[in-house]
Scaffold this active site. Structure first.
Site, PDB file in Angstrom:
ATOM      1  N   THR A   2      -8.400  -5.993 -13.818  1.00 57.16           N
ATOM      2  CA  THR A   2      -8.045  -7.161 -13.565  1.00 57.16           C
ATOM      3  C   THR A   2      -8.512  -7.523 -12.081  1.00 57.16           C
ATOM      4  O   THR A   2      -8.701  -8.722 -11.869  1.00 57.16           O
ATOM      5  CB  THR A   2      -6.756  -7.413 -13.922  1.00 57.16           C
ATOM      6  OG1 THR A   2      -6.532  -7.184 -15.228  1.00 57.16           O
ATOM      7  CG2 THR A   2      -6.465  -9.206 -13.794  1.00 57.16           C
ATOM      8  N   SER A  37      -4.866 -10.210  -0.849  1.00 56.77           N
ATOM      9  CA  SER A  37      -3.336 -10.434  -0.663  1.00 56.77           C
ATOM     10  C   SER A  37      -2.932  -9.914   0.888  1.00 56.77           C
ATOM     11  O   SER A  37      -3.615  -8.596   1.188  1.00 56.77           O
ATOM     12  CB  SER A  37      -2.368 -10.028  -1.596  1.00 56.77           C
ATOM     13  OG  SER A  37      -1.116  -9.734  -1.313  1.00 56.77           O
ATOM     14  N   TYR A  80       2.051   7.335 -10.793  1.00 55.26           N
ATOM     15  CA  TYR A  80       1.741   6.040 -10.699  1.00 55.26           C
ATOM     16  C   TYR A  80       3.053   5.180 -10.151  1.00 55.26           C
ATOM     17  O   TYR A  80       3.950   5.343 -10.260  1.00 55.26           O
ATOM     18  CB  TYR A  80       1.491   5.388 -12.013  1.00 55.26           C
ATOM     19  CG  TYR A  80       1.251   4.029 -12.073  1.00 55.26           C
ATOM     20  CD1 TYR A  80       0.052   3.335 -11.987  1.00 55.26           C
ATOM     21  CD2 TYR A  80       2.207   3.024 -12.486  1.00 55.26           C
ATOM     22  CE1 TYR A  80      -0.252   2.226 -11.736  1.00 55.26           C
ATOM     23  CE2 TYR A  80       2.077   1.743 -12.478  1.00 55.26           C
ATOM     24  CZ  TYR A  80       0.760   1.140 -12.275  1.00 55.26           C
ATOM     25  OH  TYR A  80       0.565  -0.043 -12.347  1.00 55.26           O
TER      26      TYR A  80
END
Length: 206
Positions: A2, A37, A80
Site C-alpha cells: 500500500t 513520514s 513482524y
C-alpha cells in the site's frame, strides 16, 4: 504494498504521460510527490528480510529499537512489528524520490518526499487496540495537525516554484527538512528500485 509498491508501479505506468507533460512545461513544474513520514526514522529498508520472514538482518538494516521502545514501549523482536513495517515503507517513499530525482532530472521532472505531520483523520478507525495506543503515545511526542495544516506541506511540495529537488528532496512542515541518512543513500535507492521491479515482475527504463 500500500505504501510503496503501489506508488512505484502506478508512477512507472503513467511516466510516459509525465514525460509528455514535462516537454510542455518549465523545468521542475512536473513533479512526483511521495507522501512519506518522519516515521522513516524507525527503520531502514530490511533488504535481507523485507517481508518479515525471520531471516537474519545486516547491521545497517536493523530498526531503531531505542526510539520504538521509548515512544511506543515496543520490545525488540526479530518477528513482524507494525511500526517497523510502517517505518520501512516510509523510508521507501524517500528513497523512491531520491532515485526518481537522479534519473528524471534530464526530463525536467522533480520528485519530492513529504512529511505531512500527524493529522487528525479517521484513517486509524480500524486499527487494533495496541496500535491505537501506540498512535496516542506518539501524538503526545509529535503533536497533531488539522486537515488544513496537514495538507499544506504537500501543497508546498507540489506548487512552490523554488523547490527544484537539488537543494533537498524532503519537505517537513512546509520547509526543506533533513531525513535520516539511510533514506537518501543513492546505493540503497538503486537497490530498492531493483527489489521493487522484482516484486512487480516488471522492468522499467527511465
Amino acid at each position: 504494498a500500500t505504501n510503496h509498491i503501489g506508488h512505484f508501479l502506478f508512477t512507472n505506468l503513467i511516466l510516459p504521460k509525465l514525460k509528455a507533460a514535462a516537454l510542455k512545461s518549465p523545468k521542475g513544474e512536473t513533479r512526483i510527490i511521495n507522501l512519506s513520514s518522519g516515521a522513516h526514522a524507525m527503520s531502514p529498508i530490511r533488504f535481507s528480510d523485507w517481508n518479515f520472514e525471520g531471516k537474519p538482518l545486516d547491521k545497517d538494516e536493523r530498526p531503531n529499537w531505542q526510539f520504538l521502545t521509548s515512544v511506543f514501549g515496543e520490545k525488540e523482536t526479530d518477528g513482524y512489528n507494525p511500526w517497523v513495517a510502517y517505518g520501512q515503507s516510509k523510508t521507501a517513499n524517500v528513497l523512491f524520490s531520491e532515485y526518481l530525482n537522479r534519473n528524471l532530472e534530464k526530463y525536467g521532472i522533480v520528485s519530492l518526499a513529504v512529511h505531512p505531520g500527524v493529522i487528525k483523520t479517521e484513517i486509524g478507525r480500524s486499527m487494533n487496540e495496541s496500535v491505537t495506543k501506540g498512535v496516542e503515545m506518539f501524538t503526545k511526542v509529535a503533536g497533531t495537525k488539522s486537515l488544513d495544516q496537514g495538507s499544506s506541506t504537500t501543497l508546498v511540495a507540489a506548487l512552490d516554484p523554488k523547490l527544484d529537488g537539488k537543494s533537498g528532496l524532503y519537505i517537513d512542515n512546509c520547509q526543506l527538512g533533513h531525513p535520516i541518512a539511510h533514506a537518501i543513500d543513492p546505493e540503497k535507492a538503486n537497490k530498492l528500485w531493483r527489489l521493487s521491479e522484482e516484486i512487480v515482475k516488471q522492468h522499467f527504463e527511465l
